[in-house]
Design an enzyme around this catalytic site. Sequence first.
Site, short mmCIF file in Angstrom:
data_model
loop_
_atom_site.label_atom_id
_atom_site.label_comp_id
_atom_site.label_asym_id
_atom_site.label_seq_id
_atom_site.Cartn_x
_atom_site.Cartn_y
_atom_site.Cartn_z
N ASP A 1 0.86 -1.17 0.00
CA ASP A 1 0.00 0.00 0.00
C ASP A 1 0.90 1.23 0.00
O ASP A 1 2.06 1.17 0.44
CB ASP A 1 -0.88 -0.03 1.26
N ASP B 1 -0.17 5.07 0.67
CA ASP B 1 -0.41 6.16 1.62
C ASP B 1 -0.24 5.71 3.06
O ASP B 1 -0.90 4.79 3.54
CB ASP B 1 -1.83 6.71 1.44
N THR C 1 -2.56 0.98 -4.73
CA THR C 1 -3.04 2.21 -4.11
C THR C 1 -4.28 2.75 -4.79
O THR C 1 -4.52 2.50 -5.98
CB THR C 1 -1.93 3.29 -4.16
N ALA C 2 -5.05 3.54 -4.04
CA ALA C 2 -6.21 4.22 -4.60
C ALA C 2 -5.80 5.47 -5.37
O ALA C 2 -6.62 6.07 -6.06
CB ALA C 2 -7.19 4.60 -3.49
N LYS D 1 -8.73 -3.49 -4.28
CA LYS D 1 -7.29 -3.77 -4.22
C LYS D 1 -7.04 -5.28 -4.25
O LYS D 1 -6.14 -5.76 -4.93
CB LYS D 1 -6.69 -3.18 -2.94
N ASP E 1 -1.09 -0.11 6.12
CA ASP E 1 -1.35 0.53 7.41
C ASP E 1 -2.82 0.51 7.78
O ASP E 1 -3.17 0.82 8.91
CB ASP E 1 -0.91 2.00 7.35
#
Length: 314
Positions: free
Chosen positions: A67, A69, A174-175, A219, A242
Amino acid sequence: MAALGWLTPRRRSATARSVLAGEAAAEAARKTSAEDESALLTGAPDQAPEEPAFPVAGDDRAAAFFDLDNTVMQGAAIFHFGRGLYKRKFFERRELTRFAWQQAWFRLAGVEDPEHMQDARDSALSIVKGHRVSELMSIGEEIYDEYMADRIWPGTRALAQAHLDAGQRVWLVTAAPVETATIIARRLGLTGALGTVAESVDGVYTGRLVGEPLHGPAKAEAVRALAAAEGLDLERCAAYSDSHNDIPMLSLVGHPYAINPDTKLRKHARSLDWRLRDYRTGRKAAKVGIPAAAGVGALAGGTAAALALHRRRR
C-alpha cells in the site's frame, strides 16, 4: 477499456465495480511496467539465524504488494499531487483549501476516511478532465521531487528493497491515480504499480473512472488478477499496509504485514498473529516481525542506502 479474461474467482464482498477497477488496475500496471529481470539482484542478504530466510532469494513465484499512503509514504499521494497542480494554476485557492483540509485530516486521524478520499478523487477528476495523459505524467515527475521524495518511510523502503534484492517483483497497490503510482514506483526502483484508472480517450482524460477507485476489496481483486496473469503463488507472496481497509488484500497472501497500523488493523493483526511494524515513532509493536532480510543490521543498512539513493535522484 476492455475487460480482462484472466480474473480468478473472487470473494462475494467485491462488487462488480470493484472487480472492474481491479482488472483495469492490473491491466494498466502490466502495460506500464518496465520490468528488467536482468537488473534484479539475486544475492541473499544477511539473515537472522533464528528465523527462516524471508524473502526467499530466487523465488520467482513470490512477489510483494505495498500500500502507498501512510505505508510507503507519509500522507496521501493524491493530496500532494493536488498541491503540485495548484502551484501550476490548475485550479483556484478555494479548491486548494479543501485539499489542505483533507490532508490535515489524514495526518491527524492516521486513517483513510472514505468520504474525504472520494471528495479528493472527484476534485482531481474534474481538474484533469480535458488534459492529456502525457502532460499529467510529465508534471507528476516534477511533483514527486517537490512534495513526495522526502516523505518516503525509510523503514518501509528497506523492506521493499529486501524483496528486490531477493530477486522478487514489488508492486505498489493504491487508490491514487495509476499514473502517479507508476511514477513513484519507478522512482523507488520497484516493478510497477496498481492504481485507480481514470478513463482517457485518444490520450485525453474524460473526467470518469474505469470501475471505481482502487480501494478496499478492489485492491484485493487487482492483486488477485495480477497474480493470475504473472503466475504468482499468493501463498508465497507478501503484502504490507497501514489500513484496516486493506484487510481483504492482506488476507490474500501468505505473508501479511501491518505497517504503521491504524487501531482496527493492529487489533486484527494481533488476533491473527500477523507481523507488525510502526515507523512513526520508532517503537515496536508487541508482536514485531521483520523479514530476515530486513533485520536490525540489514534494516539500518537498507535505510542508509535508501536515503543515499533518494539524494542521488533528487
